[in-house]
Design a protein around this motif. Structure first.
Motif, PDB file in Angstrom:
ATOM      1  N   VAL A  60       4.571 -15.752 -19.253  1.00 29.00           N
ATOM      2  CA  VAL A  60       3.908 -17.006 -19.604  1.00 29.00           C
ATOM      3  C   VAL A  60       4.946 -18.146 -19.566  1.00 29.00           C
ATOM      4  CG1 VAL A  60       2.865 -18.259 -21.552  1.00 29.00           C
ATOM      5  CG2 VAL A  60       2.015 -15.971 -20.938  1.00 29.00           C
ATOM      6  N   MET A  61       6.121 -17.884 -20.131  1.00 28.87           N
ATOM      7  CA  MET A  61       7.179 -18.893 -20.160  1.00 28.87           C
ATOM      8  C   MET A  61       7.574 -19.337 -18.749  1.00 28.87           C
ATOM      9  SD  MET A  61      11.052 -18.617 -21.713  1.00 28.87           S
ATOM     10  CE  MET A  61      10.670 -18.665 -23.455  1.00 28.87           C
ATOM     11  N   MET A  62       7.736 -18.346 -17.847  1.00 31.27           N
ATOM     12  CA  MET A  62       8.138 -18.667 -16.483  1.00 31.27           C
ATOM     13  C   MET A  62       7.112 -19.590 -15.819  1.00 31.27           C
ATOM     14  SD  MET A  62      11.076 -17.293 -15.996  1.00 31.27           S
ATOM     15  CE  MET A  62      11.638 -17.013 -17.683  1.00 31.27           C
ATOM     16  N   HIS A  63       5.825 -19.260 -16.028  1.00 34.80           N
ATOM     17  CA  HIS A  63       4.791 -20.091 -15.404  1.00 34.80           C
ATOM     18  C   HIS A  63       4.790 -21.501 -15.998  1.00 34.80           C
ATOM     19  CE1 HIS A  63       1.166 -21.357 -13.424  1.00 34.80           C
ATOM     20  NE2 HIS A  63       0.626 -21.669 -14.594  1.00 34.80           N
ATOM     21  N   TRP A  64       4.822 -21.592 -17.305  1.00 29.95           N
ATOM     22  CA  TRP A  64       4.777 -22.904 -17.944  1.00 29.95           C
ATOM     23  C   TRP A  64       5.959 -23.774 -17.534  1.00 29.95           C
ATOM     24  CZ3 TRP A  64       3.175 -21.559 -23.710  1.00 29.95           C
ATOM     25  CH2 TRP A  64       1.834 -21.134 -23.695  1.00 29.95           C
ATOM     26  N   LYS A  65       7.145 -23.161 -17.460  1.00 30.32           N
ATOM     27  CA  LYS A  65       8.332 -23.927 -17.052  1.00 30.32           C
ATOM     28  C   LYS A  65       8.127 -24.490 -15.641  1.00 30.32           C
ATOM     29  CE  LYS A  65      12.510 -22.202 -17.883  1.00 30.32           C
ATOM     30  NZ  LYS A  65      13.527 -21.130 -18.085  1.00 30.32           N
ATOM     31  N   SER A  66       7.530 -23.665 -14.780  1.00 33.06           N
ATOM     32  CA  SER A  66       7.312 -24.115 -13.398  1.00 33.06           C
ATOM     33  C   SER A  66       6.318 -25.274 -13.349  1.00 33.06           C
ATOM     34  CB  SER A  66       6.827 -22.954 -12.530  1.00 33.06           C
ATOM     35  OG  SER A  66       5.448 -22.706 -12.789  1.00 33.06           O
ATOM     36  N   GLN A  67       5.503 -25.413 -14.419  1.00 33.56           N
ATOM     37  CA  GLN A  67       4.504 -26.488 -14.487  1.00 33.56           C
ATOM     38  C   GLN A  67       4.989 -27.676 -15.323  1.00 33.56           C
ATOM     39  OE1 GLN A  67       1.517 -26.123 -12.631  1.00 33.56           O
ATOM     40  NE2 GLN A  67       2.816 -24.441 -11.919  1.00 33.56           N
ATOM     41  N   GLY A  68       6.273 -27.644 -15.705  1.00 37.69           N
ATOM     42  CA  GLY A  68       6.836 -28.764 -16.453  1.00 37.69           C
ATOM     43  C   GLY A  68       6.520 -28.782 -17.947  1.00 37.69           C
ATOM     44  N   ILE A  69       5.938 -27.693 -18.444  1.00 37.33           N
ATOM     45  CA  ILE A  69       5.656 -27.622 -19.889  1.00 37.33           C
ATOM     46  C   ILE A  69       6.977 -27.407 -20.630  1.00 37.33           C
ATOM     47  CG2 ILE A  69       4.500 -26.242 -21.699  1.00 37.33           C
ATOM     48  CD1 ILE A  69       2.514 -27.783 -19.988  1.00 37.33           C
ATOM     49  N   ARG A  70       7.212 -28.183 -21.695  1.00 41.50           N
ATOM     50  CA  ARG A  70       8.435 -27.999 -22.476  1.00 41.50           C
ATOM     51  C   ARG A  70       8.163 -27.052 -23.645  1.00 41.50           C
ATOM     52  NH1 ARG A  70       9.377 -33.701 -24.475  1.00 41.50           N
ATOM     53  NH2 ARG A  70       7.155 -33.297 -24.806  1.00 41.50           N
ATOM     54  N   ILE A  71       9.031 -26.044 -23.764  1.00 45.37           N
ATOM     55  CA  ILE A  71       8.915 -25.079 -24.862  1.00 45.37           C
ATOM     56  C   ILE A  71      10.117 -25.298 -25.767  1.00 45.37           C
ATOM     57  CG2 ILE A  71       8.850 -22.597 -25.422  1.00 45.37           C
ATOM     58  CD1 ILE A  71       7.883 -22.227 -22.442  1.00 45.37           C
ATOM     59  N   PRO A  72       9.984 -25.545 -27.059  1.00 50.03           N
ATOM     60  CA  PRO A  72       8.753 -25.478 -27.865  1.00 50.03           C
ATOM     61  C   PRO A  72       8.042 -26.823 -28.037  1.00 50.03           C
ATOM     62  CG  PRO A  72      10.646 -25.687 -29.297  1.00 50.03           C
ATOM     63  CD  PRO A  72      11.173 -25.715 -27.888  1.00 50.03           C
ATOM     64  N   GLN A  73       8.596 -27.933 -27.480  1.00 48.49           N
ATOM     65  CA  GLN A  73       8.040 -29.266 -27.792  1.00 48.49           C
ATOM     66  C   GLN A  73       6.548 -29.354 -27.481  1.00 48.49           C
ATOM     67  OE1 GLN A  73      10.752 -28.524 -26.122  1.00 48.49           O
ATOM     68  NE2 GLN A  73      12.373 -30.053 -26.293  1.00 48.49           N
ATOM     69  N   ASP A  74       6.133 -28.869 -26.293  1.00 41.97           N
ATOM     70  CA  ASP A  74       4.705 -28.939 -25.949  1.00 41.97           C
ATOM     71  C   ASP A  74       3.943 -27.757 -26.562  1.00 41.97           C
ATOM     72  OD1 ASP A  74       5.258 -31.209 -24.501  1.00 41.97           O
ATOM     73  OD2 ASP A  74       5.605 -30.099 -22.641  1.00 41.97           O
ATOM     74  N   ILE A  75       4.475 -26.577 -26.360  1.00 36.73           N
ATOM     75  CA  ILE A  75       3.875 -25.375 -26.959  1.00 36.73           C
ATOM     76  C   ILE A  75       5.014 -24.455 -27.413  1.00 36.73           C
ATOM     77  CG2 ILE A  75       2.236 -23.464 -26.663  1.00 36.73           C
ATOM     78  CD1 ILE A  75       1.123 -24.847 -24.163  1.00 36.73           C
ATOM     79  N   ALA A  76       4.972 -24.040 -28.670  1.00 42.18           N
ATOM     80  CA  ALA A  76       5.941 -23.057 -29.155  1.00 42.18           C
ATOM     81  C   ALA A  76       5.469 -21.669 -28.716  1.00 42.18           C
ATOM     82  CB  ALA A  76       6.054 -23.127 -30.671  1.00 42.18           C
TER      83      ALA A  76
END
Lengths: 341, 341
Positions: free
Chosen positions: B259-275
């Motif tokens: 999940v982390m790999m996909h979100w990073k590829s979509q520019g989602i910031r972890i944990p700022q956008d989603i922890a």
């Protein structure tokens, strides 16, 4: 001939200058052989007082349809992949497998062999422990005519089939890649020097350097004992060097990942400050940041091939003569070596 | 009593309302029991025509000093850790182990048991396959009086000792942590709903929500089949939600990492956008960027404890009565949930 010594097919083969499988086929009265050849072999066997090994025979006749597998460690992703390949292929051919782990200890490796043999496995697949530096237990297996193959961690003198990777080729590929992306000072971080893969991968590293006209620099080879402490010590030493490498090839991925973690904590940018590559393609290699360039070692394929060949020998499809199967590796370039100029 | 039925110690125990170990001790003429108790038991055993299982007896008398281990998959870091613990403890106590893998298939689990039993292992340690939904093979082992324990993937109705984790507690800890760092909409990404750990971890998730006065929201529970495709589908779905979660707890680390790999590829910031948090503490969890908050499941300790208890039973140090050993888990907070306010 010494008293009490039991003559083996190997000795008959040597005496007559033919292969062990020819002897084996002659003694089984195989129609494939010329009658004259068979006659000579049977006479020589009688003359040398050859007695077929009863245990081996009974094993071959009343098969348990079980194979024994011995690996140095199961927690290694690589060996776990080999086991998966072994199991999938064994299942396909109607065999079950029992696995033992030597924990890298010679003593446990010997105990594992005893356990599996007394469980009457039909044959064995063995990858040697790091400690294994004498081989009586393997020659004993061979003399008892219990079929086995060696894979990955092999010993060249044992006359059984072996399945290995082209370690030299893989290390050559990754070193060449580092040189091609522009690294001028490429370091090799090796495991203990007496390990087979340490030597083979060094050979590939040196081959690439020489092809690019780069002289070997002893300060650019570092040794780790492969523990976390050893890896961290190397990671620190590199940062303290007056003339740092600009590209580092670590013998296995876990070393590269630990080096990466330390360097990141020290503000080193990968690959801009130092490019970094590993070997094996462990799952961690793909998920670290930056993703790690590595060499894919297809453990699953190795396991499948080792079982196929062993069962082919057991079923008489393949000759009993030992062969060497060498699997190629594949470079996987990732961001840890993606230097933009 | 049906013809040909072999009376077990369990049946005698039930008839007399005492424990199986009391029966066992009485039939071994143990000095620990009151003579009158022994007399009653021996008479009942005669009356019921009890015949000690010869195979079990011979196993107990002529020990092979070998234990059989069955795990769903060896490539899982968690089960590999269990095996390491099992092996280290077994070696300490003079036992060797043979390992079989069910590959998550019931059929192979049954074949593994047959293989290990015919190899005359002294006892077994079993973790059930995902497919195992009937248990005749285990009741048969029990009736043949071949000692075994279940670990991690257990079935509650089988009257043998079990070693498990406090899954509810671990999931409660990690959900509570997400709520404490300020998440308002905490999602649980579950594996297949019929899996034991899916249920238990959901229970812990709901317990934490309820303790924080948060109502259960069915849109905040997603199911993956635990394949890469399934995990990616869930990762994408979450990003497409109108009202996204601000904290996600994935049932196991490999799901969280994908999940982390996909979100990073979509520019989602972890944990700022989603922890984001996982469970197991796989090696990858510590090396991804940001490092993943997770729950430590001490597999090595589980393996050691399971062997210790089994050998204590075998050696008569522990009672044969089944017990349940529950190991606690530990929250490991890392940057993937480090929200600064």
């Amino acid at each position: 001939m010494k008293k009490g010594h039991q003559v083996t097919m190997k000795e008959i083969a040597k005496k007559l200058g033919v292969s062990v499988s020819t002897i084996s086929r002659a003694l089984k009265d195989s129609p494939e052989l010329h009658p004259e050849t068979k006659r000579k072999i049977v006479e020589m066997a009688k003359e040398m007082n050859y007695q077929p090994n009863l245990l081996a025979q009974s094993l071959r006749i009343s098969r348990t349809k079980t194979l024994g597998v011995i690996v140095p460690e199961i927690t290694s992703h690589f060996f776990a992949s080999c086991i998966s390949g072994i199991q999938d292929q064994a299942t396909t051919r109607g065999y079950n497998i029992m696995i033992c782990q030597s924990n890298e200890h010679l003593e446990l490796e010997i105990a594992n062999i005893k356990t599996l043999v007394s469980s009457q496995v039909d044959a064995l697949l063995i990858s040697l422990s790091r400690e294994t530096n004498h081989y009586e237990h393997l020659f004993e297996l061979y003399n008892r005519e219990i079929p086995f193959v060696l894979f990955d961690r092999v010993q060249e003198d044992i006359p059984v089939s072996k399945v290995t990777f082209n370690d030299v080729g893989g290390a050559y590929q990754v070193t060449k890649h580092l040189l091609e992306v522009g690294c001028k000072r490429v370091m090799y971080v090796s495991g203990p020097e007496d390990l087979y893969i340490s030597k083979k991968r060094k050979e590939g590293y040196l081959k690439a350097l020489s092809e690019f006209g780069v002289a070997e620099d002893p300060s650019l080879i570092k040794i780790t004992d492969l523990t976390t402490e050893g890896n961290m010590a190397v990671a620190k030493e590199i940062l303290q060097m007056d003339n740092r490498p600009d590209g580092v090839f670590c013998m296995i991925d876990p070393v590269a990942v630990e080096v990466m973690m330390h360097w990141k904590s020290q503000g080193i940018r990968i690959p801009q400050d130092i490019a970094l590559a590993g070997f094996t393609n462990n799952p961690a290699a793909a998920v670290v940041e930056p993703p790690l360039t590595t060499v894919l070692q297809p453990g699953y394929e190795m396991g499948k091939l080792a079982v196929s060949h062993l069962l082919d020998q057991l079923d008489g499809i393949a000759s009993d003569d030992p062969i060497s199967i060498v699997l190629e590796t594949t470079l996987i370039p990732r961001k840890s070596t993606e230097i933009s100029h």
